[in-house]
Write a protein that holds these residues in place. Structure first.
Motif, PDB file in Angstrom:
ATOM      1  N   MET A 195      11.057  46.328 -91.977  1.00 28.61           N
ATOM      2  CA  MET A 195      10.506  45.601 -90.874  1.00 28.61           C
ATOM      3  C   MET A 195       9.049  45.252 -91.162  1.00 28.61           C
ATOM      4  N   LYS A 196       8.636  44.114 -90.653  1.00 28.94           N
ATOM      5  CA  LYS A 196       7.246  43.687 -90.806  1.00 28.94           C
ATOM      6  C   LYS A 196       6.659  43.456 -89.431  1.00 28.94           C
ATOM      7  N   PHE A 197       5.337  43.652 -89.326  1.00 32.52           N
ATOM      8  CA  PHE A 197       4.667  43.321 -88.081  1.00 32.52           C
ATOM      9  C   PHE A 197       3.279  42.800 -88.355  1.00 32.52           C
ATOM     10  N   THR A 198       2.840  41.926 -87.456  1.00 31.20           N
ATOM     11  CA  THR A 198       1.479  41.404 -87.500  1.00 31.20           C
ATOM     12  C   THR A 198       0.920  41.506 -86.091  1.00 31.20           C
ATOM     13  N   TYR A 199      -0.400  41.488 -86.010  1.00 30.80           N
ATOM     14  CA  TYR A 199      -1.015  41.521 -84.688  1.00 30.80           C
ATOM     15  C   TYR A 199      -2.332  40.771 -84.715  1.00 30.80           C
ATOM     16  N   LYS A 200      -2.683  40.256 -83.547  1.00 26.83           N
ATOM     17  CA  LYS A 200      -3.969  39.595 -83.365  1.00 26.83           C
ATOM     18  C   LYS A 200      -4.283  39.625 -81.880  1.00 26.83           C
ATOM     19  N   ILE A 226      17.707  46.510 -83.508  1.00 22.80           N
ATOM     20  CA  ILE A 226      16.881  47.599 -83.010  1.00 22.80           C
ATOM     21  C   ILE A 226      17.800  48.778 -82.688  1.00 22.80           C
ATOM     22  N   ASN A 227      17.399  49.980 -83.104  1.00 26.38           N
ATOM     23  CA  ASN A 227      18.194  51.166 -82.792  1.00 26.38           C
ATOM     24  C   ASN A 227      17.440  52.022 -81.774  1.00 26.38           C
ATOM     25  N   ASP A 247      14.218  44.583 -88.861  1.00 30.52           N
ATOM     26  CA  ASP A 247      14.954  45.614 -88.129  1.00 30.52           C
ATOM     27  C   ASP A 247      13.997  46.697 -87.668  1.00 30.52           C
ATOM     28  N   LEU A 248      13.933  46.924 -86.350  1.00 29.79           N
ATOM     29  CA  LEU A 248      13.075  47.969 -85.796  1.00 29.79           C
ATOM     30  C   LEU A 248      13.914  49.230 -85.641  1.00 29.79           C
ATOM     31  N   ILE A 249      13.785  50.120 -86.629  1.00 30.35           N
ATOM     32  CA  ILE A 249      14.593  51.337 -86.620  1.00 30.35           C
ATOM     33  C   ILE A 249      13.728  52.584 -86.727  1.00 30.35           C
TER      34      ILE A 249
END
Length: 116
Positions: free
Chosen positions: A1-6, A54-55, A19-21
């Motif tokens: 899974m990858k994430f970015t934020y701003k 997502i689990n 996939d958010l596991i």
């Protein structure tokens, strides 16, 4: 899974893809959230449009994020879940706990109204 934020206009936008596991990504996301809250963020928009799966651990991550923001008097909004993720949120009745919208402008309005 990858994430970015701003942060844009006082709203933390967190974008999740894949996939958010839970696993290590969950810990990394929570660290970012903690840092942003310490810097004064109380509104969070989580874009989950690119989330395939997502689990239960992933749901736990989302609930943790929601709890952290609400404990600071803030709010969280989930943006544009896929059909699979939306079904899971409905089955688990989490759609009653999370604010879920399909339009980013609507989400921003909802978040700003929550702290007025």
């Amino acid at each position: 899974m990858k994430f970015t934020y701003k942060e844009v206009d006082g709203i933390l936008k967190l974008s999740l893809s894949g996939d958010l596991i839970g696993e290590d990504n969950g810990i990394d996301i929570i660290e970012v959230i903690n840092d942003q809250i310490q810097q004064g963020s109380i509104l969070c928009l989580v874009d989950i449009s690119e989330l395939r799966y997502i689990n239960s651990s992933g749901i736990g991550v989302l609930i943790t994020i929601l709890t952290k923001f609400r404990n600071k008097g803030g709010e969280l909004c989930l943006l544009n879940p896929s059909e699979n993720v939306k079904k899971l949120l409905i089955i688990t009745k989490l759609n009653a706990i999370f604010s879920i919208v399909n339009d980013e402008q609507e989400a921003i309005q909802l978040l700003k109204k929550a702290v007025d």
